[in-house]
Design a protein around this motif. Structure first.
Motif, short mmCIF file in Angstrom:
data_model
loop_
_atom_site.label_atom_id
_atom_site.label_comp_id
_atom_site.label_asym_id
_atom_site.label_seq_id
_atom_site.Cartn_x
_atom_site.Cartn_y
_atom_site.Cartn_z
N CYS A 228 -3.12 -3.62 -3.04
CA CYS A 228 -2.98 -4.53 -1.89
C CYS A 228 -3.36 -6.00 -2.36
CB CYS A 228 -3.85 -3.99 -0.83
SG CYS A 228 -5.45 -3.25 -1.27
N ALA B 226 -2.26 2.35 4.21
CA ALA B 226 -3.48 2.14 4.93
C ALA B 226 -3.67 1.15 5.72
CB ALA B 226 -4.92 1.92 3.76
N PHE B 227 -2.87 0.28 5.53
CA PHE B 227 -2.95 -1.09 6.19
C PHE B 227 -1.77 -0.84 7.59
CE2 PHE B 227 -4.44 -2.70 2.51
CZ PHE B 227 -5.50 -3.33 2.90
N TYR C 128 -7.17 -1.72 8.66
CA TYR C 128 -7.33 -0.86 7.54
C TYR C 128 -7.93 0.45 7.77
CZ TYR C 128 -9.52 0.48 3.01
OH TYR C 128 -10.24 1.16 2.02
N CYS D 37 0.86 -1.25 -0.05
CA CYS D 37 0.03 -0.10 -0.13
C CYS D 37 0.83 1.26 0.03
CB CYS D 37 -1.03 -0.03 1.21
SG CYS D 37 -1.92 1.56 1.16
N PHE D 38 0.53 2.00 -1.12
CA PHE D 38 1.46 3.36 -1.10
C PHE D 38 1.02 4.65 -0.13
CE2 PHE D 38 -0.46 5.29 -5.21
CZ PHE D 38 -1.74 5.18 -4.85
N VAL D 39 -0.20 4.26 0.70
CA VAL D 39 -0.40 5.35 1.45
C VAL D 39 -0.59 4.81 3.03
CG1 VAL D 39 -1.85 7.03 0.21
CG2 VAL D 39 -2.97 5.03 1.09
N ILE E 165 -11.59 -0.86 0.66
CA ILE E 165 -11.21 -2.34 0.69
C ILE E 165 -11.85 -2.75 2.01
CG2 ILE E 165 -9.16 -3.84 1.18
CD1 ILE E 165 -9.03 -2.58 -1.67
N CYS F 85 -7.21 5.73 1.94
CA CYS F 85 -7.31 4.70 0.88
C CYS F 85 -7.58 5.32 -0.37
CB CYS F 85 -8.08 3.47 0.88
SG CYS F 85 -8.25 2.29 -0.36
N VAL F 86 -6.69 5.12 -1.61
CA VAL F 86 -6.80 5.79 -2.74
C VAL F 86 -7.69 4.83 -3.70
CG1 VAL F 86 -5.78 6.68 -5.06
CG2 VAL F 86 -4.49 6.98 -2.75
N GLY F 87 -7.86 3.63 -3.41
CA GLY F 87 -8.56 2.58 -4.17
C GLY F 87 -7.72 1.96 -5.27
N CYS F 88 -6.41 1.88 -5.18
CA CYS F 88 -5.81 1.50 -6.34
C CYS F 88 -5.73 -0.13 -6.55
CB CYS F 88 -4.33 1.95 -6.19
SG CYS F 88 -3.39 1.28 -4.97
N ARG F 89 -5.95 -0.83 -5.39
CA ARG F 89 -5.96 -2.13 -5.45
C ARG F 89 -4.75 -3.08 -5.47
NH1 ARG F 89 -9.56 -0.32 -8.74
NH2 ARG F 89 -8.97 -1.20 -10.52
S1 SF4 Z 1 -6.40 0.00 -2.49
FE1 SF4 Z 1 -5.31 -1.07 -1.09
S2 SF4 Z 1 -3.14 -0.57 -1.72
FE2 SF4 Z 1 -4.39 1.01 -2.74
S3 SF4 Z 1 -4.49 2.55 -1.45
FE3 SF4 Z 1 -6.36 1.42 -0.85
S4 SF4 Z 1 -5.42 -0.20 0.78
FE4 SF4 Z 1 -3.76 0.87 -0.21
#
Ligand code: SF4
Ligand code: SF4
Ligand code: SF4
Lengths: 41, 390, 366
Positions: free
Chosen positions: C149, C127-128, C138, C123-125, C170, C143-147
């Motif tokens: 993870c 979030a975990f 989490y 995860c680049f922010v 997520i 969370c940016v929602g890039c998926r």
């Molecule tokens: S989708 Fe997953 S990897 Fe991407 S920002 Fe959210 S928690 Fe982090």
């Protein structure tokens, strides 16, 4: 600071490295200028 | 379509405009659906397949094919190959538009696009490869914008500020090469985290190196490919220098591409040896791997080589197009085809047509923007009174 | 630390490092992090699971998830292989073929709360977070929602709210972190009517699991799944059949996820440190080459000019000489002519001056 997981260790060390990397970039560019400033072309 | 260049400014019902118009309308409709119904409404993405063609094509292929910018500017400004100078501007423009559209495509793909700056301003996930990719892409897009800006400034007549930017050329080029090395390779490194999901033939410790080397190949080939198309559609825009140097660019870049492809081929084979993956070659995925290795790396390498030796630019152009296809295939293999190879067929991903619409829509936007800029601004010719700093 | 302190200090000596001990020494031994002490986990003994789906029900309730299409007491759903989803943090699946007479095995699936989570690494922010108590939590607010993870998780656990247009999150099991804070058991463990789920300190759970394997060697596969997989997980499994057959991959290895990308990330400073030096060097060389070429060219031009100048000078000299000669000749001729004229005049005067001396004097003066 106690670090218990590899994950935290990497997050911390890579963070420091990113900062150093930015300094490296700017520093090298500046240093090159310093080195060559007095060269007459 | 060949009269496009001269009719710029007025909208005409040429075939290009009609097709582009239809695509744009479709694209706008799907865009509305995406931002009202979520990803589920327009994509076939699932919990097993979180990344589809918006990542596999728009991001991975988009970035790889935009590598021409840093390859060309490095050749000219760092290695001092001045005879390729006229190739710099089209390559920078292609790269700038490519990266801009990659970032645009990401706005469709991520859940909350307005949070895209979060990794840098809110909380830094420094252990993530994606963090590095994001940082480098953002920075490089900025670098490309500055590198491209003199073109617009010449068009607008901003002589003074253009002079300042031109002075930065070397610094920007070096920055561009560093940032490109980092994120081109890191796009491959993204997959290092999932050794259990990517087929062993494609999963390798060398994957960042593969991505970087193949990006250089993609960049070289795209310069040739793009010049082929430009010669057809923007011929009247080209000045003498451009036309005179063009053949040299094709031959020189073709030679470089052939040589790099050869290195890439050997590296791929070494990768198989390093993980002792030989036995996989006898499987179905192995056959597919060989198709990529022999048909899309070895073959174009050979065709390039023959083209260069025979000084046959037509052959080189075919090789360039074939290589570009091969890079697309490689990125698809890694992100879609060989990814999740362990899942049953029913759980595998196939793009929804609306996903394809968005991808095509974004490519079309790129073409329209390229045409808009190339027909107005000094891309294929030197603007009068600005031949100083070259 | 899993290695003894003496051995550890020995390594430090070998590496030429001095007396650093304590927390920094912990960091110096790369890859030797042992995780948070006394963190919790759950032991899932699949041989005791009866597939009642009560845990699914409890999970749904404590997490206030949407009501499912089919009720939790409908055991028909077990016939299908299911996975976690946005509205379902945990699922029980049925494994094994009734054909060979062996009873089916049920296994509950949910986030394994890895000791070194792939999701957190990816995860680049950030979030975990792997929390000291055990849960991997989490934070949807960043969370940016890039998926990414979801790409990273080797157990294919995180799920995504694909139908949310603007605020997708997520979704995954939280190990009931909020309940743990209040001193409550995780909902699923609390409700489990058999001993299939046991909650406790991970170290103790490992001891219990080993004990069970030792006591019933014929019953259990002699392996605790999750002890070392991907660097270890908080959720542990015992099984009577190979783990592959109850949907737990045996090919994941023991490398913790963060290690997988550490090497690639390690090349960042190398590239940033070396590339500018290398590239500027190449630039300087190519520029020097240009300069030398230019100088050579300039030199050649100068030489040519010099030659041209020399040539023209020679010509000029010659011309001057010539001119001089011609001039001299002319002077000579003029003098000669004048002398001759004078002579003739003298002769004529001498002839005509036989009786008159006056004019002859005048002529002499002239
Ligand atoms: S989708 Fe997953 S990897 Fe991407 S920002 Fe959210 S928690 Fe982090
Ligand atoms: S099982 Fe997956 S989601 Fe859960 S902690 Fe591990 S990597 Fe993260
Ligand atoms: S620990 Fe809590 S969130 Fe996780 S499966 Fe059990 S009840 Fe659900």
């Amino acid at each position: 600071m106690d670090i218990y997981t590899l994950q935290d260790f990497f997050t911390f060390t890579k963070g420091v490295i990113y900062i150093l990397v930015i300094i490296t970039l700017i520093g090298l560019a500046g240093f090159w200028r310093f080195l060559t400033e007095r060269d007459e072309d | 379509m060949s009269n496009e260049g001269t009719t710029a400014g007025k909208f005409q019902m040429t075939p290009f405009n009609m097709v582009a118009g239809v695509i744009v309308i479709l694209g706008v409709i799907v865009t509305i659906l995406r931002f009202t119904g979520g990803l589920g409404a327009v994509t076939n993405l699932t919990d097993y397949n979180p990344w589809g063609i918006w990542i596999g094509f728009d991001l991975l292929v988009g970035v790889a094919l935009s590598a021409g910018g840093f390859v060309t500017s490095a050749a000219v400004y760092i290695f001092g190959l001045k005879k390729y100078h006229s190739a710099v501007r089209p390559a920078i423009l292609t790269a700038f538009l490519g990266y801009a559209l990659v970032v645009l495509a990401l706005h469709y793909d991520v859940g909350r696009p307005w949070r895209l700056p979060y990794p840098f301003i809110v909380q830094q996930g420094t252990s993530s490869v994606l963090f590095e990719v994001g940082a480098c892409v953002a920075l490089y897009l900025t670098v490309l914008f500055i590198e491209w800006s003199p073109t617009a400034m010449e068009w607008l007549g901003l002589k003074k500020i253009r002079g300042i930017v031109i002075k930065l050329t070397l610094l920007l080029t070096i920055f561009g090469v560093i940032l490109s090395t980092l994120h081109q390779s890191s796009l491959g490194a993204l997959f290092l985290i999932a050794p259990s999901k990517l087929h062993p033939l494609w999963y390798s410790k060398y994957i960042p190196i593969y991505f970087f080397v193949s990006a250089v190949i993609a960049g070289l080939s795209m310069v040739i490919f793009e010049s082929t198309l430009s010669h057809r559609y923007f011929h009247d825009k080209m000045d003498e220098t451009h036309l005179a140097e063009s053949r040299g660019v094709t031959l020189g870049f073709g030679k470089a591409a052939a040589y790099t492809l050869a290195g890439y081929f050997l590296l791929k084979v070494i990768g198989v040896a390093a993980d002792n993956d030989w036995h996989y070659l006898a499987t179905g995925y192995g056959a597919w791997f060989l198709v990529e290795l022999l048909g899309f790396i070895a073959l174009p390498c050979f065709v390039y080589a023959v083209g260069v030796r025979e000084k046959n630019t037509t052959l080189i152009r075919w090789a360039a197009a074939w290589t570009v296809l091969g890079i697309i295939l490689n990125r698809f293999n890694i992100s879609l085809i060989a990814f999740n190879y362990h899942l049953p067929a029913s759980e595998r991903y196939f793009p929804h047509w609306m996903e394809v619409v968005i991808s095509v829509f974004i490519v079309t936007l790129g073409l329209v923007l390229f045409r808009f800029i190339a027909t107005r601004m000094p891309i294929f010719y030197e603007a009068a009174g600005y031949d100083d700093a070259h | 630390m899993t290695i003894s302190r003496r051995k550890f200090l020995g390594w430090l000596g070998a590496a030429g490092l001095g007396t650093t001990v304590g927390s920094s020494a912990r960091a110096a031994a790369k890859g030797e992090f042992s995780g948070f002490p006394d963190s919790f986990g759950v032991l899932h003994d699949t041989s005791l699971c009866i597939g009642c789906r009560l845990c699914e029900k409890a999970c749904n309730e404590v997490n206030e998830l949407p009501k499912p299409d089919r009720p939790f007491d409908d055991l028909q759903v077990l016939e299908e292989r299911r996975r976690t989803s946005a509205g379902n943090y945990t699922v029980v699946n049925k494994y094994g073929t009734p054909a060979n007479g062996t009873p089916p095995i049920f296994r509950k699936n949910q986030c394994n709360h890895c000791l070194e989570p792939a999701c957190a690494s990816a995860c680049f922010v950030r979030a975990f977070t792997k929390t000291p108590k055990g849960p991997v939590t989490y934070d949807a607010s960043v969370c940016v929602g890039c998926r990414y993870c979801m790409i990273a998780c080797p157990f294919e656990i995180p799920t995504y709210e694909y139908d949310e247009a603007l605020s997708p999150r997520i979704q995954k099991c939280t190990l009931c972190a909020p309940r743990l804070e209040k001193g409550l058991l995780p909902g699923c463990v609390d409700i489990c009517p058999t001993e299939a789920l046991s909650f406790g300190i991970r170290e103790n759970l490992l001891k219990i699991a080993r004990e069970r394997i030792r006591k019933f060697p014929d019953r259990y596969v002699p392996h605790i799944y999750g002890e070392h997989e991907m660097g270890g997980t908080s959720w542990l499994y015992l099984s009577t059949e190979p783990f592959n057959e109850i949907g737990l991959r045996e090919d994941l290895g023991t490398t913790p996820a963060p290690t997988l990308t550490a090497g690639a990330l390690g090349s960042v400073p190398v590239i940033v440190g070396l590339w500018p030096v290398l590239l500027t060097g190449i630039y300087a060389i190519s520029k020097r080459k240009d300069k030398i070429a230019a100088e050579e060219q300039a030199g050649a031009v100068a030489l040519a000019a010099e030659q041209a100048r020399a040539e023209s000078k020679a010509e000029l000299d010659k011309a001057l000489e010539q001119a001089k000669k011609e001039q001299e000749a002319m002077v000579k001729m003029a003098v000669k002519k004048a002398l001759e004229e004078a002579e003739e005049k003298q002769k004529a005067e001498a002839e005509g001056d036989a009786g008159d001396s006056g004019p002859s004097e005048e002529t002499d003066k002239a």
